[in-house]
Motif scaffolding. Sequence first.
Motif, PDB file in Angstrom:
ATOM      1  N   SER A 182      -5.313  -4.482  -5.848  1.00 38.48           N
ATOM      2  CA  SER A 182      -5.183  -3.892  -4.503  1.00 38.48           C
ATOM      3  C   SER A 182      -3.749  -3.433  -4.272  1.00 38.48           C
ATOM      4  O   SER A 182      -3.512  -2.403  -3.635  1.00 38.48           O
ATOM      5  CB  SER A 182      -5.575  -4.909  -3.437  1.00 38.48           C
TER       6      SER A 182
ATOM      7  N   GLU B  26     -13.592  -6.034   0.749  1.00 37.11           N
ATOM      8  CA  GLU B  26     -13.309  -7.459   0.517  1.00 37.11           C
ATOM      9  C   GLU B  26     -12.420  -8.049   1.587  1.00 37.11           C
ATOM     10  O   GLU B  26     -12.531  -9.214   1.911  1.00 37.11           O
ATOM     11  CB  GLU B  26     -12.573  -7.604  -0.830  1.00 37.11           C
ATOM     12  N   GLU B  27     -11.494  -7.238   2.091  1.00 39.04           N
ATOM     13  CA  GLU B  27     -10.514  -7.771   3.036  1.00 39.04           C
ATOM     14  C   GLU B  27     -10.617  -7.023   4.362  1.00 39.04           C
ATOM     15  O   GLU B  27     -11.040  -5.868   4.393  1.00 39.04           O
ATOM     16  CB  GLU B  27      -9.094  -7.587   2.468  1.00 39.04           C
TER      17      GLU B  27
ATOM     18  N   ASP C  95     -12.523  -0.847  -2.835  1.00 38.28           N
ATOM     19  CA  ASP C  95     -12.003  -2.163  -3.231  1.00 38.28           C
ATOM     20  C   ASP C  95     -12.930  -3.236  -2.667  1.00 38.28           C
ATOM     21  O   ASP C  95     -12.787  -3.646  -1.533  1.00 38.28           O
ATOM     22  CB  ASP C  95     -10.563  -2.302  -2.680  1.00 38.28           C
TER      23      ASP C  95
HETATM   24 MG   LIG Z   1      -7.851  -7.082  -4.183  1.00 36.07          MG
END
Ligand SMILES: [Mg+2]
Length: 496
Positions: free
Chosen positions: A114, A136-137, A182
């Motif tokens: 990332s 993911e985040e 991502d």
């Molecule tokens: Mg990452």
Amino acid sequence: MPKLKSKWVCQQCGFQSPAFLGRCTDCGSWNSLVEEIIRETAPNGRPGERLAAQRAEKQGAINGSSGPVALKDVKKEDYERFSLGLSSVDEVLGGGIVPGSVVLLAGDPGIGKSTLLLQIAKSLEAKRSLLYVSAEESAAQVGLRASRLGIAGDQLYIDTQQDVLLVCEHIQAKLPGLIIIDSIQAVYHPDIGSAPGSVSQVRQAAEEIINCARLNNIAAVIVGHINKEGVIAGPKVLEHMVDVVLQFEGDKSRQFRILRALKNRFGSTSEIALFSMNETGLNEVNQAGAFFLGDHLSKVNNGEQLGAGTAIVAYNEGNQALFLEVQALVGPTVYSSPRRVANGWDYNRLLQIIAVLEKKIGLSLARHDVYVNVVGGLDFNNPAGDLGVSTAITTSFYEKSVPANLFMVGEIGLTGEIRPVAGLAKILKEASRLGFKQAVIPTSNLKESAGENINLSASKLEINGVESLQEALNKIIVEQQTGTPKQSEKQGALYG
Ligand SMILES: [Mg+2]
Ligand SMILES: Nc1ncnc2c1ncn2[C@@H]1O[C@H](COP(=O)(O)OP(=O)(O)OP(=O)(O)O)[C@@H](O)[C@H]1O
């Protein structure tokens, strides 16, 4: 409670079976079937149908018709590569990224995928808009990392959507200059029943994104996780579907990272990019040759001696000649069978080298422990290092030292012959630049048939060609201690 339905899916080829099979009947791989739970499928028709209609329309617009097109009529000007802003990444890609292509960036958890992508975003944001799909985040987490990396983010859009069909809709609405996903394991296709990250989900979600990127002529970078076996999680077909597969690797406890191409439809796979990681992110290491030598380079330039059991080796990592310090510790064993430990070096290769040293040089290691360590944390499993490992073991055994400005390259055969290595001219050029004075290399590399034109007269190095391990160790160890001794003296100094 209704009973959960499941199916068994081969992780290698995507074959599906209603029951467990020890061996995939399709591709023949063993223990590759994993159970996937089938969820109630989402009602068809929402974004999926809209996308399909848009896609058909777009396909027609691109080709003028949905049928075949003559090669001369294919528009090439829309497919000019563009730079990602980090020159070493561009080189790994073969000179920039191709619009409409899809790059899979794979790496271990926490290696810095990332971070690398955000840095690409940083260097690109003045030139084109970016859509960063952070499945993911949260946006806040990405924002936190972005502020640590000093990204203003005027042209960077963060999308935390996980439904791949909605992601594709957002791409079509925004038409960014680059798409970052991502990660592919965190997005899902609503029409597939299994959980995100499963083989069917990864394949289907990737297919949607690849189609979307191609039709809109936008380059996409997809992050892929690596599973515990060290391979890219998801079906092998994922690697076939994308245009470029990049692997981001390194030792998490050290600061270096290597980016290399495993597959590239638009360039060679021989280039690497080296980075060092710190608080402000990843820094490109431009002249990487001595990166792993660290402070040792000053010893090279001062003409100092190395400690006993240390040797400097060189090899080609992709297009880059790298110099490494190999250490060995040899001492009498207290165990019933002696220990052999290899860190950063292949264990079986170490056993082979010990066997050759015992048989051809007469080093009696049967009652000695042998520890070999490659300094710097790099996994250095290249046969070009054989000669360096043998030197380190021998100098540790005899408590001898060699000059720091001498390095060696060569693969050792089972009969004790020194075999040629590829790309030696590049290694010698880098060695002269770094200030090395002497090189011990395979004689066969100096022959014209080796295919490399090593210009001995132009080289600032003293180049010694060697044919056998015995000759090499005499050159590296004996002659360094005693000048150039006679044959009888050589035997006495090294083997006496
Ligand atoms: Mg990452
Ligand atoms: N403040 C910091 N200072 C130095 N290094 C940091 C700092 N914060 C994070 N890092 C480095 O960044 C790494 C994590 O980077 P990143 O989140 O980009 O990895 P990733 O490959 O995307 O991970 P994941 O697989 O979890 O998505 C950490 O392992 C650490 O080395």
